[in-house]
Design a protein around this motif. Structure first.
Motif, PDB file in Angstrom:
ATOM      1  N   GLY A 144     -21.640 -34.667  17.980  1.00 39.97           N
ATOM      2  CA  GLY A 144     -22.788 -34.952  17.128  1.00 39.97           C
ATOM      3  C   GLY A 144     -22.328 -35.051  15.686  1.00 39.97           C
ATOM      4  N   ALA A 145     -22.958 -34.268  14.818  1.00 38.46           N
ATOM      5  CA  ALA A 145     -22.648 -34.302  13.388  1.00 38.46           C
ATOM      6  C   ALA A 145     -21.602 -33.254  12.994  1.00 38.46           C
ATOM      7  N   VAL A 146     -20.843 -32.778  13.975  1.00 38.86           N
ATOM      8  CA  VAL A 146     -19.867 -31.715  13.703  1.00 38.86           C
ATOM      9  C   VAL A 146     -18.451 -32.213  14.012  1.00 38.86           C
ATOM     10  N   GLU A 147     -17.560 -32.006  13.047  1.00 41.00           N
ATOM     11  CA  GLU A 147     -16.144 -32.326  13.225  1.00 41.00           C
ATOM     12  C   GLU A 147     -15.452 -31.093  13.804  1.00 41.00           C
ATOM     13  N   TRP A 148     -14.664 -31.306  14.847  1.00 38.05           N
ATOM     14  CA  TRP A 148     -13.996 -30.219  15.551  1.00 38.05           C
ATOM     15  C   TRP A 148     -12.489 -30.406  15.393  1.00 38.05           C
ATOM     16  N   GLN A 149     -11.798 -29.360  14.961  1.00 39.87           N
ATOM     17  CA  GLN A 149     -10.338 -29.372  14.861  1.00 39.87           C
ATOM     18  C   GLN A 149      -9.789 -28.222  15.704  1.00 39.87           C
ATOM     19  N   ARG A 150      -8.680 -28.487  16.389  1.00 39.91           N
ATOM     20  CA  ARG A 150      -8.039 -27.439  17.194  1.00 39.91           C
ATOM     21  C   ARG A 150      -6.563 -27.381  16.832  1.00 39.91           C
ATOM     22  N   HIS A 151      -6.091 -26.195  16.500  1.00 42.76           N
ATOM     23  CA  HIS A 151      -4.670 -25.973  16.205  1.00 42.76           C
ATOM     24  C   HIS A 151      -4.160 -24.915  17.176  1.00 42.76           C
ATOM     25  N   ARG A 152      -3.012 -25.180  17.764  1.00 42.60           N
ATOM     26  CA  ARG A 152      -2.435 -24.281  18.762  1.00 42.60           C
ATOM     27  C   ARG A 152      -1.118 -23.723  18.233  1.00 42.60           C
ATOM     28  N   TYR A 153      -0.973 -22.415  18.334  1.00 41.09           N
ATOM     29  CA  TYR A 153       0.238 -21.729  17.909  1.00 41.09           C
ATOM     30  C   TYR A 153       0.772 -20.943  19.097  1.00 41.09           C
ATOM     31  N   SER A 154       2.067 -20.954  19.300  1.00 42.30           N
ATOM     32  CA  SER A 154       2.622 -20.166  20.399  1.00 42.30           C
ATOM     33  C   SER A 154       3.909 -19.493  19.934  1.00 42.30           C
ATOM     34  N   LEU A 155       4.207 -18.376  20.576  1.00 45.86           N
ATOM     35  CA  LEU A 155       5.446 -17.670  20.287  1.00 45.86           C
ATOM     36  C   LEU A 155       5.946 -17.038  21.565  1.00 45.86           C
ATOM     37  N   ALA A 156       7.227 -16.871  21.627  1.00 50.06           N
ATOM     38  CA  ALA A 156       7.843 -16.221  22.782  1.00 50.06           C
ATOM     39  C   ALA A 156       8.943 -15.301  22.293  1.00 50.06           C
ATOM     40  N   ALA A 157       9.005 -14.146  22.899  1.00 52.45           N
ATOM     41  CA  ALA A 157      10.035 -13.153  22.594  1.00 52.45           C
ATOM     42  C   ALA A 157      10.546 -12.625  23.937  1.00 52.45           C
ATOM     43  N   PRO A 158      11.602 -11.846  23.945  1.00 46.88           N
ATOM     44  CA  PRO A 158      12.124 -11.365  25.232  1.00 46.88           C
ATOM     45  C   PRO A 158      11.115 -10.569  26.067  1.00 46.88           C
ATOM     46  N   ASP A 159      10.214  -9.842  25.407  1.00 47.29           N
ATOM     47  CA  ASP A 159       9.296  -8.993  26.174  1.00 47.29           C
ATOM     48  C   ASP A 159       7.820  -9.370  26.061  1.00 47.29           C
ATOM     49  N   HIS A 160       7.502 -10.481  25.412  1.00 50.26           N
ATOM     50  CA  HIS A 160       6.101 -10.909  25.336  1.00 50.26           C
ATOM     51  C   HIS A 160       6.013 -12.362  24.877  1.00 50.26           C
ATOM     52  N   ALA A 161       4.842 -12.927  25.091  1.00 47.98           N
ATOM     53  CA  ALA A 161       4.552 -14.286  24.627  1.00 47.98           C
ATOM     54  C   ALA A 161       3.079 -14.328  24.238  1.00 47.98           C
ATOM     55  N   ALA A 162       2.735 -15.276  23.368  1.00 54.01           N
ATOM     56  CA  ALA A 162       1.346 -15.391  22.936  1.00 54.01           C
ATOM     57  C   ALA A 162       1.019 -16.845  22.621  1.00 54.01           C
ATOM     58  N   VAL A 163      -0.216 -17.188  22.852  1.00 48.98           N
ATOM     59  CA  VAL A 163      -0.757 -18.479  22.437  1.00 48.98           C
ATOM     60  C   VAL A 163      -2.053 -18.184  21.699  1.00 48.98           C
ATOM     61  N   VAL A 164      -2.177 -18.757  20.517  1.00 47.12           N
ATOM     62  CA  VAL A 164      -3.390 -18.608  19.713  1.00 47.12           C
ATOM     63  C   VAL A 164      -3.911 -20.014  19.427  1.00 47.12           C
ATOM     64  N   GLU A 165      -5.165 -20.248  19.780  1.00 42.15           N
ATOM     65  CA  GLU A 165      -5.803 -21.511  19.436  1.00 42.15           C
ATOM     66  C   GLU A 165      -6.877 -21.232  18.405  1.00 42.15           C
ATOM     67  N   HIS A 215      -9.953 -22.926  16.426  1.00 43.81           N
ATOM     68  CA  HIS A 215     -10.904 -24.041  16.410  1.00 43.81           C
ATOM     69  C   HIS A 215     -11.734 -23.928  15.142  1.00 43.81           C
ATOM     70  N   ARG A 216     -11.767 -25.003  14.401  1.00 42.50           N
ATOM     71  CA  ARG A 216     -12.562 -25.042  13.172  1.00 42.50           C
ATOM     72  C   ARG A 216     -13.643 -26.101  13.368  1.00 42.50           C
ATOM     73  N   LEU A 217     -14.892 -25.706  13.206  1.00 42.73           N
ATOM     74  CA  LEU A 217     -16.022 -26.612  13.324  1.00 42.73           C
ATOM     75  C   LEU A 217     -16.680 -26.726  11.962  1.00 42.73           C
ATOM     76  N   ASP A 218     -16.807 -27.972  11.484  1.00 44.99           N
ATOM     77  CA  ASP A 218     -17.395 -28.249  10.176  1.00 44.99           C
ATOM     78  C   ASP A 218     -18.497 -29.283  10.339  1.00 44.99           C
ATOM     79  N   SER A 219     -19.696 -28.956   9.852  1.00 46.53           N
ATOM     80  CA  SER A 219     -20.771 -29.941   9.900  1.00 46.53           C
ATOM     81  C   SER A 219     -20.498 -31.030   8.879  1.00 46.53           C
ATOM     82  N   ARG A 220     -20.984 -32.214   9.166  1.00 44.03           N
ATOM     83  CA  ARG A 220     -20.821 -33.345   8.239  1.00 44.03           C
ATOM     84  C   ARG A 220     -21.857 -33.233   7.130  1.00 44.03           C
ATOM     85  N   PRO A 221     -21.676 -33.997   6.047  1.00 43.79           N
ATOM     86  CA  PRO A 221     -22.573 -33.900   4.890  1.00 43.79           C
ATOM     87  C   PRO A 221     -24.027 -34.321   5.127  1.00 43.79           C
TER      88      PRO A 221
END
Length: 122
Positions: free
Chosen positions: A32-53, A55-61
């Motif tokens: 609709g009138a909303v712009e959606w952005q998605r950024h994905r970040y990931s990391l890995a280490a010997p004993d753990h891993a993570a993914v962070v997404e 999402h930024r939603l901004d209404s249009r003018p």
């Protein structure tokens, strides 16, 4: 849905995202009138891993402008067993009432398009 970030809000947000994201790797789209952005970040280490997404939603003018950020975190141990999964949101700017109303309207529109016999949780 009483406030931004409550269980009903996050459920509706997930439903909207699933119904509107053009493909799993999409980083920008409109709902609709909303712009959606998605950024994905990931990391890995010997004993753990993570993914962070993020999402930024901004209404249009065209109306009162607002913005929210929704963050999805997934953490795993070295055997890829889940450690933590969290979904949270924060109000960035604009009217909280307008944000809640947009989530309600979009959620209702998606539910109305579902085939008969397929029900979502409210």
């Amino acid at each position: 849905m009483a406030r931004i970030g409550d269980h009903a809000f996050l459920f509706a947000w997930q439903m909207i995202r699933a119904a509107t994201q053009p493909d799993p790797e999409a980083t920008r789209w409109s709902v609709g009138a909303v712009e959606w952005q998605r950024h994905r970040y990931s990391l890995a280490a010997p004993d753990h891993a993570a993914v962070v997404e993020v999402h930024r939603l901004d209404s249009r003018p065209a109306g009162e402008r607002w913005s929210i950020m929704v963050v999805s975190e997934h953490w795993w141990d070295e055997k890829h067993q889940p450690l933590r999964k969290q979904l949270w949101t924060t109000h960035v700017s604009g009217s909280r009432a307008r944000i809640l109303e947009w989530i309600r309207q979009e959620g209702r529109a998606i539910e109305a398009k579902r085939p008969a016999g397929v029900e979502g949780r409210r």
